[in-house]
Design a protein around this motif. Structure first.
Motif, PDB file in Angstrom:
ATOM      1  N   LEU A  35     -23.642   5.564 -14.954  1.00  0.00           N
ATOM      2  CA  LEU A  35     -23.889   4.665 -16.068  1.00  0.00           C
ATOM      3  C   LEU A  35     -22.955   3.467 -15.944  1.00  0.00           C
ATOM      4  CD1 LEU A  35     -24.084   7.265 -18.982  1.00  0.00           C
ATOM      5  CD2 LEU A  35     -25.986   6.160 -17.788  1.00  0.00           C
ATOM      6  N   PRO A  36     -23.436   2.264 -16.237  1.00  0.00           N
ATOM      7  CA  PRO A  36     -22.586   1.073 -16.096  1.00  0.00           C
ATOM      8  C   PRO A  36     -21.484   1.051 -17.145  1.00  0.00           C
ATOM      9  CG  PRO A  36     -24.632   0.496 -17.190  1.00  0.00           C
ATOM     10  CD  PRO A  36     -24.780   1.926 -16.754  1.00  0.00           C
ATOM     11  N   PRO A  37     -20.426   0.268 -16.899  1.00  0.00           N
ATOM     12  CA  PRO A  37     -19.364   0.141 -17.904  1.00  0.00           C
ATOM     13  C   PRO A  37     -19.917  -0.393 -19.219  1.00  0.00           C
ATOM     14  CG  PRO A  37     -18.668  -0.778 -15.797  1.00  0.00           C
ATOM     15  CD  PRO A  37     -20.128  -0.502 -15.677  1.00  0.00           C
ATOM     16  N   ARG A  38     -19.297   0.012 -20.302  1.00  0.00           N
ATOM     17  CA  ARG A  38     -19.685  -0.499 -21.615  1.00  0.00           C
ATOM     18  C   ARG A  38     -19.130  -1.895 -21.860  1.00  0.00           C
ATOM     19  NH1 ARG A  38     -18.226   5.031 -25.032  1.00  0.00           N
ATOM     20  NH2 ARG A  38     -19.952   6.305 -24.253  1.00  0.00           N
ATOM     21  N   TRP A  39     -18.155  -2.285 -21.058  1.00  0.00           N
ATOM     22  CA  TRP A  39     -17.531  -3.600 -21.209  1.00  0.00           C
ATOM     23  C   TRP A  39     -17.099  -4.085 -19.842  1.00  0.00           C
ATOM     24  CZ3 TRP A  39     -12.700  -5.530 -19.956  1.00  0.00           C
ATOM     25  CH2 TRP A  39     -12.344  -6.761 -20.529  1.00  0.00           C
ATOM     26  N   THR A  40     -17.311  -5.349 -19.576  1.00  0.00           N
ATOM     27  CA  THR A  40     -16.870  -5.937 -18.306  1.00  0.00           C
ATOM     28  C   THR A  40     -16.068  -7.195 -18.595  1.00  0.00           C
ATOM     29  OG1 THR A  40     -18.942  -7.186 -18.091  1.00  0.00           O
ATOM     30  CG2 THR A  40     -18.818  -5.051 -16.986  1.00  0.00           C
ATOM     31  N   ASP A  41     -15.085  -7.448 -17.744  1.00  0.00           N
ATOM     32  CA  ASP A  41     -14.224  -8.618 -17.870  1.00  0.00           C
ATOM     33  C   ASP A  41     -14.287  -9.399 -16.566  1.00  0.00           C
ATOM     34  OD1 ASP A  41     -12.320 -10.520 -18.301  1.00  0.00           O
ATOM     35  OD2 ASP A  41     -10.641  -9.146 -18.560  1.00  0.00           O
ATOM     36  N   PRO A  42     -15.012 -10.529 -16.560  1.00  0.00           N
ATOM     37  CA  PRO A  42     -15.104 -11.296 -15.311  1.00  0.00           C
ATOM     38  C   PRO A  42     -13.755 -11.814 -14.834  1.00  0.00           C
ATOM     39  CG  PRO A  42     -15.942 -12.569 -17.179  1.00  0.00           C
ATOM     40  CD  PRO A  42     -15.720 -11.169 -17.664  1.00  0.00           C
ATOM     41  N   ALA A  43     -12.767 -11.825 -15.725  1.00  0.00           N
ATOM     42  CA  ALA A  43     -11.444 -12.321 -15.349  1.00  0.00           C
ATOM     43  C   ALA A  43     -10.596 -11.264 -14.651  1.00  0.00           C
ATOM     44  CB  ALA A  43     -10.702 -12.822 -16.586  1.00  0.00           C
ATOM     45  N   ARG A  58       2.881 -13.681 -29.454  1.00  0.00           N
ATOM     46  CA  ARG A  58       2.093 -12.581 -30.013  1.00  0.00           C
ATOM     47  C   ARG A  58       0.967 -12.236 -29.042  1.00  0.00           C
ATOM     48  NH1 ARG A  58       1.204  -9.484 -34.258  1.00  0.00           N
ATOM     49  NH2 ARG A  58      -0.890  -9.009 -35.020  1.00  0.00           N
ATOM     50  N   ARG A  59       0.899 -10.970 -28.639  1.00  0.00           N
ATOM     51  CA  ARG A  59      -0.193 -10.535 -27.758  1.00  0.00           C
ATOM     52  C   ARG A  59      -1.384 -10.169 -28.635  1.00  0.00           C
ATOM     53  NH1 ARG A  59       1.718  -7.098 -22.966  1.00  0.00           N
ATOM     54  NH2 ARG A  59       1.851  -5.330 -24.396  1.00  0.00           N
ATOM     55  N   THR A  60      -2.491 -10.849 -28.401  1.00  0.00           N
ATOM     56  CA  THR A  60      -3.659 -10.695 -29.270  1.00  0.00           C
ATOM     57  C   THR A  60      -4.743  -9.805 -28.684  1.00  0.00           C
ATOM     58  OG1 THR A  60      -4.591 -12.741 -28.341  1.00  0.00           O
ATOM     59  CG2 THR A  60      -3.288 -12.925 -30.378  1.00  0.00           C
ATOM     60  N   ALA A  61      -4.701  -9.549 -27.391  1.00  0.00           N
ATOM     61  CA  ALA A  61      -5.714  -8.674 -26.792  1.00  0.00           C
ATOM     62  C   ALA A  61      -5.272  -8.239 -25.410  1.00  0.00           C
ATOM     63  CB  ALA A  61      -7.067  -9.378 -26.702  1.00  0.00           C
ATOM     64  N   ILE A  62      -5.747  -7.055 -25.011  1.00  0.00           N
ATOM     65  CA  ILE A  62      -5.645  -6.578 -23.635  1.00  0.00           C
ATOM     66  C   ILE A  62      -7.039  -6.109 -23.260  1.00  0.00           C
ATOM     67  CG2 ILE A  62      -4.628  -4.918 -22.043  1.00  0.00           C
ATOM     68  CD1 ILE A  62      -2.204  -4.752 -23.862  1.00  0.00           C
ATOM     69  N   GLY A  63      -7.676  -6.823 -22.323  1.00  0.00           N
ATOM     70  CA  GLY A  63      -9.037  -6.458 -21.957  1.00  0.00           C
ATOM     71  C   GLY A  63      -9.930  -6.395 -23.181  1.00  0.00           C
ATOM     72  N   LEU A 122     -11.732   4.194 -21.993  1.00  0.00           N
ATOM     73  CA  LEU A 122     -11.951   3.556 -20.686  1.00  0.00           C
ATOM     74  C   LEU A 122     -13.310   2.855 -20.647  1.00  0.00           C
ATOM     75  CD1 LEU A 122     -10.710   6.562 -18.534  1.00  0.00           C
ATOM     76  CD2 LEU A 122      -9.586   4.325 -18.605  1.00  0.00           C
ATOM     77  N   PRO A 123     -13.543   1.878 -21.505  1.00  0.00           N
ATOM     78  CA  PRO A 123     -14.882   1.271 -21.572  1.00  0.00           C
ATOM     79  C   PRO A 123     -15.253   0.396 -20.385  1.00  0.00           C
ATOM     80  CG  PRO A 123     -13.373   0.113 -23.021  1.00  0.00           C
ATOM     81  CD  PRO A 123     -12.633   1.318 -22.516  1.00  0.00           C
ATOM     82  N   TRP A 124     -14.308   0.085 -19.492  1.00  0.00           N
ATOM     83  CA  TRP A 124     -14.618  -0.803 -18.368  1.00  0.00           C
ATOM     84  C   TRP A 124     -14.881  -0.042 -17.061  1.00  0.00           C
ATOM     85  CZ3 TRP A 124      -9.979   0.177 -20.465  1.00  0.00           C
ATOM     86  CH2 TRP A 124      -8.980   0.629 -19.625  1.00  0.00           C
ATOM     87  N   VAL A 125     -14.886   1.284 -17.088  1.00  0.00           N
ATOM     88  CA  VAL A 125     -15.167   2.038 -15.865  1.00  0.00           C
ATOM     89  C   VAL A 125     -16.582   2.615 -15.934  1.00  0.00           C
ATOM     90  CG1 VAL A 125     -12.730   2.631 -15.640  1.00  0.00           C
ATOM     91  CG2 VAL A 125     -14.290   4.272 -16.678  1.00  0.00           C
ATOM     92  N   HIS A 126     -17.124   2.957 -14.777  1.00  0.00           N
ATOM     93  CA  HIS A 126     -18.428   3.610 -14.725  1.00  0.00           C
ATOM     94  C   HIS A 126     -18.318   5.029 -15.298  1.00  0.00           C
ATOM     95  CE1 HIS A 126     -18.973   0.318 -11.882  1.00  0.00           C
ATOM     96  NE2 HIS A 126     -20.277   0.498 -11.987  1.00  0.00           N
ATOM     97  N   ALA A 180      -2.486   5.458 -16.856  1.00  0.00           N
ATOM     98  CA  ALA A 180      -1.888   4.128 -17.015  1.00  0.00           C
ATOM     99  C   ALA A 180      -2.324   3.153 -15.929  1.00  0.00           C
ATOM    100  CB  ALA A 180      -0.364   4.245 -17.045  1.00  0.00           C
ATOM    101  N   GLU A 181      -2.462   3.624 -14.705  1.00  0.00           N
ATOM    102  CA  GLU A 181      -2.786   2.723 -13.589  1.00  0.00           C
ATOM    103  C   GLU A 181      -4.108   2.001 -13.779  1.00  0.00           C
ATOM    104  OE1 GLU A 181      -4.495   5.075  -9.974  1.00  0.00           O
ATOM    105  OE2 GLU A 181      -3.201   6.471 -11.073  1.00  0.00           O
ATOM    106  N   PHE A 182      -5.036   2.587 -14.524  1.00  0.00           N
ATOM    107  CA  PHE A 182      -6.348   1.976 -14.695  1.00  0.00           C
ATOM    108  C   PHE A 182      -6.318   0.809 -15.681  1.00  0.00           C
ATOM    109  CE2 PHE A 182      -7.279   6.440 -13.503  1.00  0.00           C
ATOM    110  CZ  PHE A 182      -7.906   6.176 -12.290  1.00  0.00           C
ATOM    111  N   TYR A 183      -5.242   0.675 -16.432  1.00  0.00           N
ATOM    112  CA  TYR A 183      -5.143  -0.403 -17.412  1.00  0.00           C
ATOM    113  C   TYR A 183      -4.455  -1.648 -16.850  1.00  0.00           C
ATOM    114  CZ  TYR A 183      -6.524   3.056 -20.887  1.00  0.00           C
ATOM    115  OH  TYR A 183      -7.220   4.006 -21.586  1.00  0.00           O
TER     116      TYR A 183
END
Length: 304
Positions: A260-268, A196-201, A232-236, A59-62
Motif C-alpha cells: 500500500l502506498p504511503p499515506r503522506w509524501t514529502d517531495p522535500a 519555534r519549530r512548527t512542523a516535522i514532516g 509512520l505515515p510516510w512509509v509503505h 528513530a532512524e526513520f524520522y
C-alpha cells in the motif's frame, strides 16, 4: 496506567532542555523507554517528536523528514552560540543603512542546496565529544561544512534590526547558523533571538500536547498521540496473513506482495533506501521491513 508504544507530539516550552522534557514524559507515562527524534535548544519552543516504548527503535526513520520553523533574528550583533544565550563576539551598526529589499534579497539568496558550518555550540560529535562540550571548556571546535537544503525561506516581517522569517529545511540544518550566515552575508552580523519549530514532516505543532498533558493525550486518543502504523505515515504498508505474522515475528522474510502506498509524501525529503515497509495486522504494527530480492526482510520486529 502505562502508555503503549507509539509516537507522542510534544510542544516544548522555552527554558527547558529536550532531555528535561523526556524525563517528564517518562514520569507521567510510567515508562522508562522514551526518546526524541531531534533536540530543540533550551531557548526554543515547538515540536518535539517523542517515541514511546519499543518505538524508540524507529528513530532512524524520522531523520529524513524536513523541519519547519518560525524565527526572528537581530542584525548588528553576532554571538558565540548564534543565539541570545551567548557572548557577543562582534557588533556593527551597518544595518541602519539597510532597507527591507536588501534584507529580503539576502534571505532569498540562501534558498536551495548549500553548505553550512554548524554552530560551535551544537550537538555535533567531534572525536566522541559534543561540540558544545568542547566550546564550554574554551576549546573552540573545528566543524566541517555539511550539505544542507533550504527548501523555503520567507521573510514575514522587517522591523530593523529585527527580521522575522519562516523556513523549511532539511534534517541536520541549524537555523541559528542560518541567522549567523545571513548576518555575515549582509556584513553586519546577526544572531537568532527566537525560534519555534512548527512542523516535522507530516506532524504539525498544532496537534502537539504540552508535556504536562502527555497522559491525557494518550488515554484520550488526542491528535498528539499516534499509535502503531499512524506513527509512520510516510512509509509503505503491507497487511500480513496469520501465517506471515508468525514468520515475521521469528525474523523470517515473506513475499513482497502488494504494498500500500504511503499515506503522506514529502517531495522535500529524500526517499529511504532500502524502501521501508510497515507490516501490520489490523491496525497493529508487527514489524518494519525492507525490500530485498523482491522479499520483505524484517528489520524491527515488535512483540505480539
Amino acid at each position: 496506567m502505562r502508555a503503549d508504544p507509539g509516537l507522542l507530539l510534544v510542544d516544548k516550552p522555552a527554558g527547558t532542555t529536550s532531555h528535561d522534557i523526556m524525563l517528564r514524559l517518562r514520569r507521567s507515562l510510567g515508562i522508562r523507554r522514551v526518546g526524541h527524534t531531534g533536540t530543540l535548544d533550551p531557548f526554543a519552543t515547538g515540536l518535539l517528536l517523542s517515541l514511546v516504548g519499543a518505538f524508540t527503535r524507529l528513530a532512524e526513520f524520522y531523520h529524513i523528514l524536513s523541519k519547519s520553523y518560525e524565527a526572528t533574528l537581530e542584525l548588528g550583533r553576532e554571538t558565540d552560540t548564534d543565539d541570545p544565550t551567548g557572548v557577543t563576539v562582534s557588533e556593527s551598526g551597518d544595518w541602519r543603512a539597510y532597507d527591507a529589499a536588501r534584507v529580503r534579497s539576502a534571505f532569498a539568496a540562501r534558498v536551495g542546496e548549500g553548505r553550512q558550518v554548524p554552530s560551535a555550540y551544537s550537538a555535533r560529535q567531534i572525536g566522541g565529544e559534543r561540540a558544545y562540550a568542547l566550546a564550554r571548556r574554551g576549546e573552540p571546535p573545528t566543524l566541517e561544512a555539511r550539505d544542507v537544503v533550504f527548501h523555503e525561506i520567507r521573510v514575514t516581517g522587517v522591523d530593523l534590526p529585527f527580521v522575522r522569517f519562516r523556513a523549511r529545511v532539511s534534517t541536520g540544518t541549524y537555523v541559528r547558523a542560518l541567522a549567523r550566515d545571513i548576518g555575515r552575508d549582509l556584513g553586519s552580523g546577526a544572531h537568532l533571538t527566537a525560534l519555534r519549530r512548527t512542523a516535522i514532516g507530516p506532524f504539525p505543532v498544532e496537534d502537539a500536547a504540552r508535556p504536562r498533558d502527555a497522559m491525557r493525550a494518550v488515554t484520550g486518543a488526542l491528535p498528539a498521540w499516534r499509535p502503531e502504523v499512524d506513527a509512520l505515515p510516510w512509509v509503505h504498508r503491507r497487511a500480513l496473513s496469520l501465517r506471515e505474522q508468525v514468520e515475521v515475528r521469528h525474523g523470517r522474510p515473506v513475499e513482497r506482495g502488494e504494498l500500500l502506498p504511503p499515506r503522506w509524501t514529502d517531495p522535500a525529503s529524500p526517499s529511504l533506501r532500502p524502501v521501508p515497509v510497515a507490516l501490520f495486522a489490523g491496525e497493529k504494527l508487527v514489524a518494519v521491513a525492507e525490500v530485498r530480492d523482491d522479499r520483505l526482510h524484517p528489520r524491527k520486529v515488535f512483540a505480539a
